[in-house]
Scaffold this active site. Structure first.
Site, PDB file in Angstrom:
ATOM      1  CB  SER A 141      45.561  90.822  49.291  1.00  0.00           C
ATOM      2  OG  SER A 141      44.780  89.422  49.889  1.00  0.00           O
ATOM      3  CE1 TYR A 154      42.527  90.665  44.666  1.00  0.00           C
ATOM      4  CE2 TYR A 154      43.060  88.732  46.369  1.00  0.00           C
ATOM      5  CZ  TYR A 154      42.609  89.702  46.423  1.00  0.00           C
ATOM      6  OH  TYR A 154      42.382  90.785  47.099  1.00  0.00           O
TER       7      TYR A 154
HETATM    8  N1  LIG Z   1      37.558  92.035  51.049  1.00  0.00           N
HETATM    9  C1  LIG Z   1      38.593  91.476  51.417  1.00  0.00           C
HETATM   10  O1  LIG Z   1      38.640  90.275  52.072  1.00  0.00           O
HETATM   11  C2  LIG Z   1      39.707  91.874  50.954  1.00  0.00           C
HETATM   12  C3  LIG Z   1      41.051  91.129  51.537  1.00  0.00           C
HETATM   13  C4  LIG Z   1      42.232  91.584  51.084  1.00  0.00           C
HETATM   14  C5  LIG Z   1      42.427  92.587  49.998  1.00  0.00           C
HETATM   15  N2  LIG Z   1      41.230  93.199  49.527  1.00  0.00           N
HETATM   16  C6  LIG Z   1      41.539  94.306  48.591  1.00  0.00           C
HETATM   17  O2  LIG Z   1      40.895  95.570  49.071  1.00  0.00           O
HETATM   18  C7  LIG Z   1      40.470  96.255  47.877  1.00  0.00           C
HETATM   19  C8  LIG Z   1      39.041  96.285  48.152  1.00  0.00           C
HETATM   20  O3  LIG Z   1      38.492  95.357  48.196  1.00  0.00           O
HETATM   21  P1  LIG Z   1      36.597  95.519  48.777  1.00  0.00           P
HETATM   22  O4  LIG Z   1      36.651  94.247  49.504  1.00  0.00           O
HETATM   23  O5  LIG Z   1      36.439  96.622  49.277  1.00  0.00           O
HETATM   24  O6  LIG Z   1      36.137  94.980  47.446  1.00  0.00           O
HETATM   25  P2  LIG Z   1      34.784  95.765  46.808  1.00  0.00           P
HETATM   26  O7  LIG Z   1      34.388  94.667  45.544  1.00  0.00           O
HETATM   27  O8  LIG Z   1      33.909  95.376  47.786  1.00  0.00           O
HETATM   28  O9  LIG Z   1      34.932  97.042  46.063  1.00  0.00           O
HETATM   29  C9  LIG Z   1      35.940  97.325  44.991  1.00  0.00           C
HETATM   30  C10 LIG Z   1      35.386  98.377  44.398  1.00  0.00           C
HETATM   31  O10 LIG Z   1      36.408  98.651  43.386  1.00  0.00           O
HETATM   32  C11 LIG Z   1      35.457  98.927  42.122  1.00  0.00           C
HETATM   33  N3  LIG Z   1      36.440  98.810  40.856  1.00  0.00           N
HETATM   34  C12 LIG Z   1      36.504  97.356  40.261  1.00  0.00           C
HETATM   35  N4  LIG Z   1      37.338  97.417  39.290  1.00  0.00           N
HETATM   36  C13 LIG Z   1      37.528  98.811  39.023  1.00  0.00           C
HETATM   37  C14 LIG Z   1      38.191  99.673  38.163  1.00  0.00           C
HETATM   38  N5  LIG Z   1      38.745  98.945  36.808  1.00  0.00           N
HETATM   39  N6  LIG Z   1      38.213 100.932  38.262  1.00  0.00           N
HETATM   40  C15 LIG Z   1      37.674 101.637  39.053  1.00  0.00           C
HETATM   41  N7  LIG Z   1      36.939 100.901  40.173  1.00  0.00           N
HETATM   42  C16 LIG Z   1      36.903  99.458  40.244  1.00  0.00           C
HETATM   43  C17 LIG Z   1      34.327  98.450  42.391  1.00  0.00           C
HETATM   44  O11 LIG Z   1      33.083  99.021  41.347  1.00  0.00           O
HETATM   45  C18 LIG Z   1      34.006  98.020  43.711  1.00  0.00           C
HETATM   46  O12 LIG Z   1      33.374  99.447  44.225  1.00  0.00           O
HETATM   47  C19 LIG Z   1      40.759  95.399  46.678  1.00  0.00           C
HETATM   48  O13 LIG Z   1      42.064  95.864  46.080  1.00  0.00           O
HETATM   49  C20 LIG Z   1      40.933  93.862  47.162  1.00  0.00           C
HETATM   50  O14 LIG Z   1      41.665  93.294  46.408  1.00  0.00           O
HETATM   51  C21 LIG Z   1      39.848  93.039  50.008  1.00  0.00           C
END
Ligand SMILES: NC(=O)c1ccc[n+]([C@@H]2O[C@H](COP(=O)([O-])OP(=O)(O)OC[C@H]3O[C@@H](n4cnc5c(N)ncnc54)[C@H](O)[C@@H]3O)[C@@H](O)[C@H]2O)c1
Length: 257
Positions: A141, A154
């Site tokens: 991130s 985080y």
């Molecule tokens: N959305 C953003 O702005 C953003 C920015 C930077 C980084 N990220 C990173 O991208 C990745 C995906 O983010 P997103 O926005 O799609 O999130 P999201 O919350 O929409 O999806 C995350 C998914 O991970 C699953 N999950 C959570 N804990 C879990 C576990 N212990 N085992 C298996 N599955 C699990 C959840 O059920 C969910 O389906 C994450 O690592 C997040 O930190 C997101």
């Protein structure tokens, strides 16, 4: 290695960035293991892929549970053959000031965001070695570089992912396993919505507009913006990219003030 030869495990692929990445690989002919903590979303994503003519299986597993991760990789190999590609995407983000944390919340964040990668890599590498090499993409991130109040565990975990990516690159390069990470900026998924929802209602919209103003492209990212970077990193076009952090943030980190 052509996408059609790749067997790809994507964690947290029931929605958001993971789901978009699962669709992108499946569209190019990869066999995809759709992991999620939530069985229904993993199965719905898998159904969509298979209905479109792709090949996917759903595996419900908690990436923070070592036994469940090992069982998932066993199932992946049994169904599709040895895994070539791992996208460590599952993430958990609590929004609260450090002084309000409990040890349990801190530990859960580290377990899902960081230790889950350790478990998945340990389970995946022997299978990749049997295929003569592999690709690992860790989703970090922009919080690894610049962050906000309320995201301490985080941000620490994501910084850890960038460092871990470099160590893995050194250790796994000789096995022909390329390891990189992507640092997304604000991507419009449920996780971003949860951030805005964590704020008092009167602050939420103002905060959204403020953050948009930090993006020179004038928009937040979409899940497919990150899926396309993951695809590129797993393609032969990226054959010499190894141990790198690719920032995909619409220019957010470019701004000083
Ligand atoms: N959305 C953003 O702005 C953003 C920015 C930077 C980084 N990220 C990173 O991208 C990745 C995906 O983010 P997103 O926005 O799609 O999130 P999201 O919350 O929409 O999806 C995350 C998914 O991970 C699953 N999950 C959570 N804990 C879990 C576990 N212990 N085992 C298996 N599955 C699990 C959840 O059920 C969910 O389906 C994450 O690592 C997040 O930190 C997101």
């Amino acid at each position: 290695m052509d996408f059609k030869e790749q067997v790809v495990v994507i964690t947290g692929a029931g929605q958001g960035i993971g789901q978009a990445t699962a669709y992108a690989f499946a569209q190019r002919g990869s066999r995809v293991v759709v992991n999620d903590l939530q069985r229904e979303t993993a199965e719905a994503t898998t159904r969509t892929i298979n209905e479109r003519g792709g090949q996917a299986i759903a595996v419900q597993a908690d990436v923070a549970d070592e036994a469940a991760v090992r069982a998932m990789f066993y199932q992946a190999q049994h169904h599709f053959g040895a895994v070539t590609t791992l996208i460590n995407n599952a993430g958990y983000v609590p929004f609260l000031p450090l002084m309000d944390y409990t040890a349990a919340i801190w530990d859960k964040t580290m377990a899902v965001d960081l230790k889950g990668i350790f478990y998945c890599v340990q389970a995946a590498v022997p299978q990749m070695e049997r295929r003569g090499g592999g690709r690992i993409v860790n989703i970090a991130s922009v919080h690894a570089s610049a962050t906000l109040p309320g995201t301490s565990a985080y941000a620490a975990a994501k910084g850890g992912i960038v460092s871990l990516t470099r160590t893995l690159a050194l250790e796994l390069g000789p096995k022909h396993i390329r390891v990189n990470c992507i640092s997304p900026g604000a991507i419009e998924t449920d996780a971003l919505k949860a951030y805005f929802d964590s704020l008092p209602p009167e602050e939420s919209e103002a905060r959204r507009q403020y953050l948009l103003g930090w993006h020179p492209l004038g928009r937040f990212g979409q899940p497919d913006d990150i899926a396309q970077v993951a695809l590129f990193l797993c393609s032969d076009q990226a054959a010499f990219i190894h141990g790198s952090e690719i920032v995909a943030d619409g220019g957010c980190l470019a701004r000083l003030f």
